[in-house]
Design a protein around this motif. Structure first.
Motif, PDB file in Angstrom:
ATOM      1  N   MET A 175       4.769  12.954  43.921  1.00 18.10           N
ATOM      2  CA  MET A 175       5.320  12.053  42.928  1.00 18.10           C
ATOM      3  C   MET A 175       5.172  12.613  41.509  1.00 18.10           C
ATOM      4  O   MET A 175       6.056  12.450  40.690  1.00 18.10           O
ATOM      5  CB  MET A 175       4.605  10.696  43.048  1.00 18.10           C
ATOM      6  CG  MET A 175       5.183   9.639  42.161  1.00 18.10           C
ATOM      7  SD  MET A 175       6.866   9.294  42.632  1.00 18.10           S
ATOM      8  CE  MET A 175       7.153   7.806  41.785  1.00 18.10           C
ATOM      9  N   GLU A 176       4.041  13.269  41.241  1.00 20.10           N
ATOM     10  CA  GLU A 176       3.820  13.824  39.913  1.00 20.10           C
ATOM     11  C   GLU A 176       4.863  14.895  39.565  1.00 20.10           C
ATOM     12  O   GLU A 176       5.278  15.013  38.413  1.00 20.10           O
ATOM     13  CB  GLU A 176       2.420  14.416  39.796  1.00 20.10           C
ATOM     14  CG  GLU A 176       2.077  14.810  38.379  1.00 20.10           C
ATOM     15  CD  GLU A 176       0.631  15.223  38.215  1.00 20.10           C
ATOM     16  OE1 GLU A 176       0.382  16.056  37.340  1.00 20.10           O
ATOM     17  OE2 GLU A 176      -0.220  14.719  38.963  1.00 20.10           O
ATOM     18  N   LEU A 177       5.313  15.638  40.571  1.00 16.63           N
ATOM     19  CA  LEU A 177       6.364  16.628  40.346  1.00 16.63           C
ATOM     20  C   LEU A 177       7.628  15.963  39.820  1.00 16.63           C
ATOM     21  O   LEU A 177       8.233  16.435  38.860  1.00 16.63           O
ATOM     22  CB  LEU A 177       6.666  17.397  41.643  1.00 16.63           C
ATOM     23  CG  LEU A 177       7.853  18.364  41.575  1.00 16.63           C
ATOM     24  CD1 LEU A 177       7.548  19.497  40.598  1.00 16.63           C
ATOM     25  CD2 LEU A 177       8.167  18.903  42.944  1.00 16.63           C
ATOM     26  N   TRP A 178       8.029  14.851  40.431  1.00 22.42           N
ATOM     27  CA  TRP A 178       9.227  14.137  39.996  1.00 22.42           C
ATOM     28  C   TRP A 178       9.068  13.562  38.599  1.00 22.42           C
ATOM     29  O   TRP A 178      10.006  13.574  37.795  1.00 22.42           O
ATOM     30  CB  TRP A 178       9.607  13.043  40.996  1.00 22.42           C
ATOM     31  CG  TRP A 178      10.211  13.615  42.222  1.00 22.42           C
ATOM     32  CD1 TRP A 178       9.646  13.715  43.452  1.00 22.42           C
ATOM     33  CD2 TRP A 178      11.510  14.221  42.327  1.00 22.42           C
ATOM     34  NE1 TRP A 178      10.492  14.344  44.326  1.00 22.42           N
ATOM     35  CE2 TRP A 178      11.653  14.661  43.655  1.00 22.42           C
ATOM     36  CE3 TRP A 178      12.559  14.442  41.440  1.00 22.42           C
ATOM     37  CZ2 TRP A 178      12.801  15.286  44.108  1.00 22.42           C
ATOM     38  CZ3 TRP A 178      13.701  15.068  41.913  1.00 22.42           C
ATOM     39  CH2 TRP A 178      13.813  15.487  43.222  1.00 22.42           C
ATOM     40  N   ILE A 179       7.895  13.075  38.295  1.00 23.50           N
ATOM     41  CA  ILE A 179       7.635  12.557  36.950  1.00 23.50           C
ATOM     42  C   ILE A 179       7.817  13.666  35.925  1.00 23.50           C
ATOM     43  O   ILE A 179       8.457  13.480  34.883  1.00 23.50           O
ATOM     44  CB  ILE A 179       6.216  11.942  36.870  1.00 23.50           C
ATOM     45  CG1 ILE A 179       6.139  10.676  37.721  1.00 23.50           C
ATOM     46  CG2 ILE A 179       5.822  11.663  35.420  1.00 23.50           C
ATOM     47  CD1 ILE A 179       4.739  10.125  37.905  1.00 23.50           C
ATOM     48  N   ASN A 180       7.284  14.848  36.219  1.00 21.98           N
ATOM     49  CA  ASN A 180       7.436  15.989  35.306  1.00 21.98           C
ATOM     50  C   ASN A 180       8.880  16.446  35.203  1.00 21.98           C
ATOM     51  O   ASN A 180       9.349  16.776  34.112  1.00 21.98           O
ATOM     52  CB  ASN A 180       6.546  17.145  35.750  1.00 21.98           C
ATOM     53  CG  ASN A 180       5.091  16.890  35.439  1.00 21.98           C
ATOM     54  OD1 ASN A 180       4.771  16.180  34.501  1.00 21.98           O
ATOM     55  ND2 ASN A 180       4.211  17.459  36.242  1.00 21.98           N
ATOM     56  N   ILE A 181       9.586  16.467  36.323  1.00 25.40           N
ATOM     57  CA  ILE A 181      10.998  16.867  36.304  1.00 25.40           C
ATOM     58  C   ILE A 181      11.797  15.926  35.406  1.00 25.40           C
ATOM     59  O   ILE A 181      12.585  16.368  34.558  1.00 25.40           O
ATOM     60  CB  ILE A 181      11.585  16.918  37.730  1.00 25.40           C
ATOM     61  CG1 ILE A 181      11.002  18.114  38.483  1.00 25.40           C
ATOM     62  CG2 ILE A 181      13.110  16.972  37.694  1.00 25.40           C
ATOM     63  CD1 ILE A 181      11.346  18.153  39.962  1.00 25.40           C
ATOM     64  N   PHE A 182      11.594  14.622  35.578  1.00 25.21           N
ATOM     65  CA  PHE A 182      12.318  13.659  34.747  1.00 25.21           C
ATOM     66  C   PHE A 182      11.897  13.758  33.284  1.00 25.21           C
ATOM     67  O   PHE A 182      12.726  13.604  32.384  1.00 25.21           O
ATOM     68  CB  PHE A 182      12.117  12.229  35.278  1.00 25.21           C
ATOM     69  CG  PHE A 182      13.023  11.899  36.419  1.00 25.21           C
ATOM     70  CD1 PHE A 182      14.361  11.604  36.209  1.00 25.21           C
ATOM     71  CD2 PHE A 182      12.541  11.876  37.713  1.00 25.21           C
ATOM     72  CE1 PHE A 182      15.206  11.305  37.259  1.00 25.21           C
ATOM     73  CE2 PHE A 182      13.370  11.586  38.778  1.00 25.21           C
ATOM     74  CZ  PHE A 182      14.709  11.296  38.545  1.00 25.21           C
ATOM     75  N   GLY A 183      10.627  14.027  33.038  1.00 26.75           N
ATOM     76  CA  GLY A 183      10.156  14.181  31.662  1.00 26.75           C
ATOM     77  C   GLY A 183      10.796  15.372  30.971  1.00 26.75           C
ATOM     78  O   GLY A 183      11.261  15.264  29.826  1.00 26.75           O
ATOM     79  N   ASN A 233       1.062  14.062  28.077  1.00 23.77           N
ATOM     80  CA  ASN A 233       2.479  14.135  28.448  1.00 23.77           C
ATOM     81  C   ASN A 233       3.167  15.173  27.561  1.00 23.77           C
ATOM     82  O   ASN A 233       3.656  14.864  26.477  1.00 23.77           O
ATOM     83  CB  ASN A 233       3.116  12.754  28.300  1.00 23.77           C
ATOM     84  CG  ASN A 233       4.534  12.698  28.819  1.00 23.77           C
ATOM     85  OD1 ASN A 233       5.225  13.700  28.860  1.00 23.77           O
ATOM     86  ND2 ASN A 233       4.961  11.510  29.202  1.00 23.77           N
ATOM     87  N   ILE A 234       3.222  16.405  28.046  1.00 21.04           N
ATOM     88  CA  ILE A 234       3.756  17.524  27.260  1.00 21.04           C
ATOM     89  C   ILE A 234       5.239  17.350  26.915  1.00 21.04           C
ATOM     90  O   ILE A 234       5.629  17.604  25.766  1.00 21.04           O
ATOM     91  CB  ILE A 234       3.507  18.870  27.983  1.00 21.04           C
ATOM     92  CG1 ILE A 234       2.001  19.068  28.187  1.00 21.04           C
ATOM     93  CG2 ILE A 234       4.102  20.039  27.216  1.00 21.04           C
ATOM     94  CD1 ILE A 234       1.170  19.013  26.924  1.00 21.04           C
TER      95      ILE A 234
END
Length: 92
Positions: free
Chosen positions: A1-9, A60-61
């Protein structure tokens, strides 16, 4: 899930910068600020400052990157706007 959060960010960061930078660059090159409302731009710049702080505090980079660039551009354009108002070059 964290991967998707980063992708969307990062996707949001790219979209924001691609949407904002061309107008900012145009304003910096032409020095034409007649179409810019100072209160709105000050509010956007302040919002960017708050988002940078939030991004730093949460790690949150993408939020930090996109809003740091926006914050710097807002500061430059606001300075140009204030200069234009002072010298009478602002047609608004």
């Amino acid at each position: 899930m964290e991967l998707w959060i980063n992708i969307f960010g990062y996707a949001a960061t790219i979209c924001l910068l691609c949407g904002y930078l061309p107008q900012a660059i145009h304003t910096m090159r032409t020095r034409d600020t007649s179409g810019i409302a100072l209160p709105t731009f000050l509010s956007m710049g302040l919002g960017s400052v708050f988002f940078v702080v939030q991004g730093v505090l949460t790690g949150n980079i993408p939020l930090v990157i996109s809003n740091a660039v926006t914050m710097v551009c807002c500061a430059i354009i606001t300075a140009i706007k204030l200069y234009n108002i002072k010298t009478g070059r602002d047609r608004a």
